[in-house]
Design a protein around this motif. Structure first.
Motif, PDB file in Angstrom:
ATOM      1  N   ASP A  20      37.313  34.271  33.569  1.00 33.12           N
ATOM      2  CA  ASP A  20      37.492  34.192  35.015  1.00 33.12           C
ATOM      3  C   ASP A  20      38.619  35.104  35.484  1.00 33.12           C
ATOM      4  O   ASP A  20      38.504  35.805  36.492  1.00 33.12           O
ATOM      5  CB  ASP A  20      37.796  32.743  35.437  1.00 33.12           C
ATOM      6  CG  ASP A  20      36.574  31.828  35.269  1.00 33.12           C
ATOM      7  OD1 ASP A  20      35.459  32.363  35.141  1.00 33.12           O
ATOM      8  OD2 ASP A  20      36.749  30.599  35.269  1.00 33.12           O
ATOM      9  N   LEU A  61      37.633  38.853  35.311  1.00 32.43           N
ATOM     10  CA  LEU A  61      36.701  39.203  36.389  1.00 32.43           C
ATOM     11  C   LEU A  61      37.417  39.201  37.738  1.00 32.43           C
ATOM     12  O   LEU A  61      37.183  40.065  38.583  1.00 32.43           O
ATOM     13  CB  LEU A  61      35.512  38.237  36.408  1.00 32.43           C
ATOM     14  CG  LEU A  61      34.603  38.283  35.178  1.00 32.43           C
ATOM     15  CD1 LEU A  61      33.467  37.279  35.321  1.00 32.43           C
ATOM     16  CD2 LEU A  61      34.028  39.689  34.965  1.00 32.43           C
ATOM     17  N   TYR A  69      31.359  44.793  41.995  1.00 33.43           N
ATOM     18  CA  TYR A  69      30.818  43.473  41.696  1.00 33.43           C
ATOM     19  C   TYR A  69      31.659  42.410  42.401  1.00 33.43           C
ATOM     20  O   TYR A  69      32.766  42.661  42.872  1.00 33.43           O
ATOM     21  CB  TYR A  69      30.804  43.216  40.185  1.00 33.43           C
ATOM     22  CG  TYR A  69      32.177  42.986  39.597  1.00 33.43           C
ATOM     23  CD1 TYR A  69      32.952  44.051  39.161  1.00 33.43           C
ATOM     24  CD2 TYR A  69      32.733  41.704  39.524  1.00 33.43           C
ATOM     25  CE1 TYR A  69      34.210  43.858  38.654  1.00 33.43           C
ATOM     26  CE2 TYR A  69      34.003  41.500  39.012  1.00 33.43           C
ATOM     27  CZ  TYR A  69      34.740  42.577  38.588  1.00 33.43           C
ATOM     28  OH  TYR A  69      35.998  42.385  38.099  1.00 33.43           O
ATOM     29  N   SER A  77      32.442  38.017  41.710  1.00 39.54           N
ATOM     30  CA  SER A  77      32.191  36.869  40.835  1.00 39.54           C
ATOM     31  C   SER A  77      32.605  35.589  41.537  1.00 39.54           C
ATOM     32  O   SER A  77      33.673  35.516  42.130  1.00 39.54           O
ATOM     33  CB  SER A  77      32.984  37.022  39.533  1.00 39.54           C
ATOM     34  OG  SER A  77      33.031  35.785  38.854  1.00 39.54           O
ATOM     35  N   LEU A  79      27.781  36.554  38.581  1.00 39.47           N
ATOM     36  CA  LEU A  79      28.312  37.867  38.894  1.00 39.47           C
ATOM     37  C   LEU A  79      27.278  38.591  39.753  1.00 39.47           C
ATOM     38  O   LEU A  79      26.117  38.710  39.358  1.00 39.47           O
ATOM     39  CB  LEU A  79      28.586  38.633  37.590  1.00 39.47           C
ATOM     40  CG  LEU A  79      29.394  39.915  37.685  1.00 39.47           C
ATOM     41  CD1 LEU A  79      30.442  39.947  36.577  1.00 39.47           C
ATOM     42  CD2 LEU A  79      28.497  41.129  37.578  1.00 39.47           C
ATOM     43  N   GLN A 138      35.858  40.265  46.856  1.00 33.50           N
ATOM     44  CA  GLN A 138      36.429  40.601  45.549  1.00 33.50           C
ATOM     45  C   GLN A 138      37.268  41.873  45.657  1.00 33.50           C
ATOM     46  O   GLN A 138      38.378  41.946  45.114  1.00 33.50           O
ATOM     47  CB  GLN A 138      35.297  40.822  44.542  1.00 33.50           C
ATOM     48  CG  GLN A 138      35.766  41.199  43.148  1.00 33.50           C
ATOM     49  CD  GLN A 138      35.697  40.040  42.175  1.00 33.50           C
ATOM     50  OE1 GLN A 138      34.930  39.105  42.366  1.00 33.50           O
ATOM     51  NE2 GLN A 138      36.499  40.102  41.139  1.00 33.50           N
ATOM     52  N   LEU A 162      26.986  33.932  34.339  1.00 36.84           N
ATOM     53  CA  LEU A 162      28.147  34.154  33.482  1.00 36.84           C
ATOM     54  C   LEU A 162      28.115  33.255  32.244  1.00 36.84           C
ATOM     55  O   LEU A 162      29.146  32.970  31.639  1.00 36.84           O
ATOM     56  CB  LEU A 162      29.433  33.916  34.274  1.00 36.84           C
ATOM     57  CG  LEU A 162      29.718  34.946  35.374  1.00 36.84           C
ATOM     58  CD1 LEU A 162      30.948  34.562  36.170  1.00 36.84           C
ATOM     59  CD2 LEU A 162      29.896  36.326  34.756  1.00 36.84           C
TER      60      LEU A 162
END
Lengths: 224, 224
Positions: free
Chosen positions: B33, B36, B59, B61, B66, B136, B163
């Motif tokens: 975690d 990411l 990306y 998450s 993801l 993100q 994930l």
């Protein structure tokens, strides 16, 4: 193998042709050289026992060949010699913040190299490849640290990939919606740059007292 | 799909088992975690028309899924639905400079996620995935910029990857040859840290005068 001709553009192949965002593609070999020279970690894509893997690993480039450690890829090469790989080097330069989420993006420089890697077995080439790899990450280090012994050299798996077939993509500049209807929105637009920089050298706690970091290491954080 | 159990370690599968440098592997989901969460660009490995490609892409998450843009992967999914991918996120934290070249290395954090991506077609999930992806890279931006229209949403290819199956590797700390015979060499050893930091926001030249960068953008370079 003769080095690729540096006065000609990169060949456009079925794999390297830019199908979308064509304006971001470059066939200029100088762009490829610059992108490779600016980094030392690549992402190696390889199929190992039928499983596609993307592995970060260090590399060195001498302009015509890319050298990289082959521990992971070696397994693949043993399992299926002649298997193709894709090695990608990416630099993220900033966030492109547009008026609309849809137009958001990233400023970046990226090179994808395609080919079948060749295990380096000749001791002289292996030494030269490791020099290339070491100097790529830390210029000046090859003449400073203890070089590999014959035994260490034999224990190192090194692969060589020709730089003949590569795809380069670059995005720079502000967002693209400055002349769209969205430009009338009260929304800030521009680029948030991302920088990479070296910090101050951190001595090994076990370092013999009195040994100071050499200039090629100590001065790096000041330079960048 | 229920989220993976966060109180259990990552499952050790044929693909994620750490075969070498075992000490660098982690089965702690919190490590996954954190790795990411610390980035916004991944390297997507995918086979397109039989050619293995490693493509950098943004990306997001949410801890169990993801999300990533699927323009390149979509071609593969159309050509061969159900094809597996590998998505790798890497942070390079510094150079490990040892007494000997052989012991040189890199401090890094890396996560490889394996699976078969699922095209996101439900408009609500697509919106949620794009929010995840936007936040993100730039926390606060989803509530600030203009959100996607229905037409833009339809034009966006988004993929979701569970994930559930991931491999995490972390290397930290000084070089390993501090207690070897090489420690007697007059060679400096330690770590040269590499930092990523945000620069000052650069306004779009076409920006309407008077619009200033919002705090979530302007204050980022000061924070990091």
């Amino acid at each position: 193998m003769p080095p690729p001709p540096h006065d000609r553009p990169l060949p456009e192949t079925e794999r390297t042709r830019h199908r979308r965002l064509r304006e971001q593609g470059s066939l200029d070999r100088a762009d490829l050289d610059a992108i490779l020279a600016a980094g030392f970690v690549c992402h190696l894509g390889v199929s190992v026992d039928g499983t596609l893997m993307v592995v970060p690993t260090v590399y060195g480039s001498d302009g015509s060949t890319l050298y990289f450690h082959g521990s992971v890829a070696s397994r693949s090469l043993v399992a299926s010699p002649g298997a193709a790989v894709c090695v990608t080097v990416t630099h993220v330069d900033g966030l492109v913040l547009a008026r609309s989420v849809f137009e958001h993006g990233v400023n970046y420089r990226s090179a994808m190299v395609f080919g079948v890697p060749r295990p380096v077995t000749d001791p002289d080439e292996k030494l030269e490849g490791l020099r290339c790899l070491t100097e790529q990450a830390t210029p000046g280090q090859w003449d400073y640290a203890r070089r590999p012994s014959r035994k260490e050299l034999a224990a190192t798996a090194l692969l060589a990939l020709s730089l003949e077939e590569a795809s380069v993509k670059v995005r720079t500049g502000p967002p693209d919606d400055g002349d769209s209807p969205d430009a009338e929105l009260p929304v800030w637009a521009g680029v948030l740059p991302l920088h990479a920089s070296w910090g101050a050298p951190e001595p090994d706690p076990l370092l013999t007292p009195g040994i100071v970091a050499p200039p090629h290491v100590a001065q790096r954080s000041a330079v960048q």
